[in-house]
Design an enzyme around this catalytic site. Structure first.
Site, short mmCIF file in Angstrom:
data_model
loop_
_atom_site.label_atom_id
_atom_site.label_comp_id
_atom_site.label_asym_id
_atom_site.label_seq_id
_atom_site.Cartn_x
_atom_site.Cartn_y
_atom_site.Cartn_z
N TRP A 1 -33.00 17.68 9.15
CA TRP A 1 -31.76 17.13 9.69
C TRP A 1 -30.55 17.61 8.92
O TRP A 1 -29.51 17.93 9.51
CB TRP A 1 -31.81 15.60 9.75
N ASP B 1 -25.84 10.81 6.21
CA ASP B 1 -26.64 10.54 7.40
C ASP B 1 -27.76 9.59 6.96
O ASP B 1 -28.65 9.98 6.21
CB ASP B 1 -27.20 11.87 7.94
N LYS C 1 -33.77 4.20 15.00
CA LYS C 1 -34.87 4.18 14.05
C LYS C 1 -34.98 2.81 13.38
O LYS C 1 -35.98 2.13 13.52
CB LYS C 1 -34.72 5.30 13.03
C1 LIG Z 1 -33.24 11.17 14.35
C2 LIG Z 1 -32.29 11.71 13.36
C3 LIG Z 1 -31.13 12.42 13.73
C4 LIG Z 1 -30.81 12.73 15.18
O1 LIG Z 1 -30.47 11.59 15.84
P1 LIG Z 1 -29.99 11.63 17.39
O2 LIG Z 1 -29.49 10.24 17.57
O3 LIG Z 1 -31.20 11.98 18.19
O4 LIG Z 1 -28.94 12.66 17.51
C5 LIG Z 1 -30.28 12.84 12.74
N1 LIG Z 1 -30.53 12.59 11.45
C6 LIG Z 1 -31.64 11.93 11.05
C7 LIG Z 1 -31.85 11.68 9.59
C8 LIG Z 1 -32.54 11.46 11.99
O5 LIG Z 1 -33.63 10.80 11.59
#
Ligand SMILES: *Cc1c(COP(=O)(O)O)cnc(C)c1O
Length: 361
Positions: free
Chosen positions: A102, A172, A196
């Site tokens: 990511w 993030d 998540k």
């Molecule tokens: C799942 C995830 C993303 C992407 O998320 P979307 O909402 O599908 O764009 C980005 N960063 C991390 C750490 C993730 O686990």
């Protein structure tokens, strides 16, 4: 009704109590004779949901004045672009610390917009660890520093948040937000796709310091500026109202259980069960992450052969455990054990791992 042990990586398991409340309120929200799905986002009912969700986000993170919690769309992936669009003007440089897939995507997207420097990357070691302080080469005067607190695909998490000085720090936290206490006041911005750890798909939470909002470019289209959403308390245009409603219920559930310290205790017990099964297997199960960078959210491991991994996933599924296949880019096994997953699911997995080892080891 049969209920599975849900190890999906995202969208992922939600608290049973939250689903039950959403079901109970679905047809008639607070005596209004209609569902919240059918109401104006300018109604007093929805405005209350929106305001409570912002207040709960900040309270759980221990943040007060000076920060806003915004509810946006486009996923965490949209933030990969929106951050540099707002904060990486021509002539500036941003630092990215890359510890997995990511983080790599974030830096790729930033490079389409401006100058992004990889201040540290653990790619060479196969994304098994987080860098030591001495390995991080920060640019003088960087516009911001970006990192990923938990790499969902590799299962690598910062054991402690690094101290990187006064440059605005942006994280993030899509896959570990609200999973443990940390000093949120050290971050200028935290963002997470809700699907998540804190809710359903469709809403992305951005917690951002007001002075960073003020620094954003104002020659962007309004829809791409944080300031637009801050000024309108996330109601500039129609928000993903049902997703924010569910997010608010999940935040209430976390609050009622005792907030982030309670989540951490719960998550630690769960992770110990699964890592215990790996460590006690005499090398049959091999964890991907270095022990000091093991994720408490996504447990990634390999078996001696790919054929055994396929068999493991299939037999686990037959035993009521779903979502255990690793990400398509890395293979192996991944057990996502987010906040809402109950300890009994991790106990069931650990016990299945023991049986599988005895039968195939
Ligand atoms: C799942 C995830 C993303 C992407 O998320 P979307 O909402 O599908 O764009 C980005 N960063 C991390 C750490 C993730 O686990």
């Amino acid at each position: 009704m049969s209920k599975v042990h849900n190890f999906n990586a995202g969208p992922a398991v939600l608290p049973q109590a939250v689903l039950a409340q959403a079901q109970a309120e679905l047809l008639d929200y607070q005596g209004r004779g209609m569902s919240i799905l059918e109401m104006s986002h300018r109604s007093k009912e929805y405005e209350a949901v929106n305001a409570q969700a912002e207040a709960r986000m900040k309270a759980l993170l221990g943040l007060g004045e000076g920060y806003r919690a915004l509810f946006l769309q486009g996923g965490a992936s949209f933030q990969f672009a929106m951050i540099p669009l707002n904060f990486l003007p021509p002539g500036a440089v941003a630092d990215y610390i890359v510890t997995g897939a990511w983080g790599e995507k974030a830096v790729e997207e930033a490079r389409r917009i401006g100058e992004a420097n990889v201040a540290a990357s653990t790619a060479e070691g196969g994304f098994r660890s987080t860098p030591a302080a001495a390995e991080i080469q920060l640019s003088p005067g960087a516009a911001y520093i970006h990192l990923t607190t938990n790499e969902t695909i590799q299962g690598v998490q910062w054991a402690e948040m690094p101290d990187l000085g006064d440059t605005p720090l942006i994280a993030d936290m899509s896959s570990d937000i609200m999973s443990r206490p940390f000093d949120a006041g050290r971050f200028a911005m935290i963002y997470a796709g809700a699907q998540k750890n804190i809710g359903p798909a469709g809403v992305t939470v951005v917690v951002i310091r007001e002075d960073l909002i003020a620094r954003g470019r104002n020659d962007l289209p309004a829809i791409m500026r944080y300031s637009t959403f801050a000024k309108n308390s996330s109601l500039y245009n129609t928000p993903p109202a049902f997703s924010v409603y569910l997010l608010n219920l999940v935040l209430g559930w976390i609050t009622d259980l005792g907030g982030l310290p309670a989540m951490e205790a719960r998550n630690r017990r769960k992770a110990e069960l699964v890592y215990g099964a790996i460590d006690g297997s005499g090398g049959f199960y091999r964890g991907h992450a270095a022990p000091e960078a093991r994720s408490q959210m996504n447990v990634t491991f390999r078996l001696p052969e790919e054929a055994l991994e396929k068999q493991f996933v299939a037999e686990a599924q037959a035993a009521g455990m779903v979502g255990l296949g690793g990400h398509r880019s890395v293979g192996g096994i991944r057990a996502s054990i987010y906040n809402a997953l109950e300890e009994e699911s991790c106990a069931a997995l650990a016990s299945f791992m023991g049986e599988f080892l005895r039968a195939n080891g």
